[in-house]
Design an enzyme around this catalytic site. Sequence first.
Site, PDB file in Angstrom:
ATOM      1  CG  HIS A 318      -2.069   0.916   1.125  1.00 16.25           C
ATOM      2  ND1 HIS A 318      -1.941   2.288   1.119  1.00 16.25           N
ATOM      3  CD2 HIS A 318      -3.401   0.665   1.007  1.00 16.25           C
ATOM      4  CE1 HIS A 318      -3.137   2.841   1.004  1.00 16.25           C
ATOM      5  NE2 HIS A 318      -4.037   1.881   0.930  1.00 16.25           N
ATOM      6  NE  ARG A 338      -3.079   7.504  -1.666  1.00 14.45           N
ATOM      7  CZ  ARG A 338      -3.262   6.334  -2.249  1.00 14.45           C
ATOM      8  NH1 ARG A 338      -3.311   6.246  -3.567  1.00 14.45           N
ATOM      9  NH2 ARG A 338      -3.411   5.242  -1.535  1.00 14.45           N
TER      10      ARG A 338
END
Length: 555
Positions: A318, A338
Amino acid sequence: MYTSQMKELIKKVEETRPMRLGVDFPRITTEEGQDLLKKFHPDFIEEGFRELQVGVNKGDRVPRELADLLEARSMIEHIELDLSEIVCDVDVLIIGGGGAGAAAALMAQEQGADVALVTKLRFGDANTMMAQGGIQAADKTNDSPAIHYLDVMGGGHFANIPELVYALVNDAPKIIKWLEDIGIMFDKEEDGTMITFHGGGTSRRRMHSARDYTGVEIMRTLRDETINKGIKILEYCPAVELLLDEEGKAAGAILYNLETEEYLVARAKTVILSTGGSGRLHFQGFPTTNHYGATADGLVMGYRAGARMAFMDAIQYHPTGVAYPSEILGMLVTEKFRGLGAKLVNINGKQFVYHLETRDLQSAAIIRECSERKLGIATPTGTVGIWLDSPLIDLIHGEGTIEKRFPAIIRQFKRFGLDIRREPILIYPTLHYQNGGLLLDDNGRTNIENLYVAGENSGGVHGRNRLMGNSLLDILVFGCRTGSHAAQKCQEVKLKKLTLNHVHNYHCQLENNGIDTGGRISPLLLPNYTHREVPEMQTFCGSSKDFGQNGMYLA
């Protein structure tokens, strides 16, 4: 708290922030992406892998840490066991107490099967609890399972098994409805409309969430539902070896009671492996988001019994794991940040990658920024990272958005004197997900009759890279499918005599191939951590000898 030197660097992030508002960074082209992955993604670091020398996947490339466990001797090798002394005799035995196991248990019972669920730690101690961001489902008018299918295939570099992706995306809307029916509290507008958002690699807003504790909310509800249905649950009782019958069909498991240190025999007409991932093996020295028990037990047991694996050379890192403070090193900072507009910037406050690229591309870009370009930010504890400009979210969506959408992460950082509403987060890729696992069909069956697999210890759904929100979807779609099919299958199963012959045969393979196991036994069950001293950084961004090929600081 951030050091005075780090606070000075944050000023550069603040100075450049207006330039990033409303401006999208250029996307990576296909050719650029392939080159980036080959040079910087850990999956392409050859010394991080080796070929298996025994078993059905002999010759396949897998992480070295996993290969060591697969090519080890069984922990029951010298234990005398009477396989006729059965303490648990059921139709369906589910090994693993996360979301996939709970969903399988509920569906199997619904089909009328007698079910037992055994788990290494407490029921619910699983990677499901660690999932923050959301779950995908194409249930809006501008979306469809077909579009979801194309996103999943593209995210997996078109290596996914199409039949599995078809099942995943077509069952998704039904899964959301089922979750709502059993009490999941998804984020909604005042009129009851589901709030959805983008994840990396998605072409539609189809991410459903419960703030930043989606996995916790799902696991809490599944756990309550399983307990309320009266399903038998054995905690602190991991399976350490599968049982096969005389015909080579799955027929139960050997359990190990962690509290009494006794070995127990469980017999079942069908067996479902849902033991989760392998993050606690810390491939290539990476920190991990995974829970304490994620040590690849299902892969070890299944492989020893002859179950085929797929995509075990594809590991997901990740891109936004915590790099500082060290107390929460590797902890997940959900992609939802994000999805709401937070962007990745380097030591100079400059963005260097589109914030919604797929996870593998973003991870590789971050590693390049730190290792090759030397534009990462060093910490007092010897790690290196990149800024995730979290304050952008409130600027884009209005004051209070971060507090409303990320209460759990705010509390985590507040413990260390950091306010992510005002200060960016220092991140670095963290070992997150096992894209591969035991190969399954669209009903969860392996190549071993009566042996099923669901969740993160399965392989084929996500190809070479998983998109955000498809892990929670995966465990529920295939947990439900597997539980239903296993319950129906057990109606026709006639068990033969229980055996552990496959374990002896596997040991013979190790010996015949001249493999020195060096005293290794498996499954590992729990990670073995030892203290490591971290030397002082040579320069603020580190010197070339401070970093491995993947950019992770080597202690």
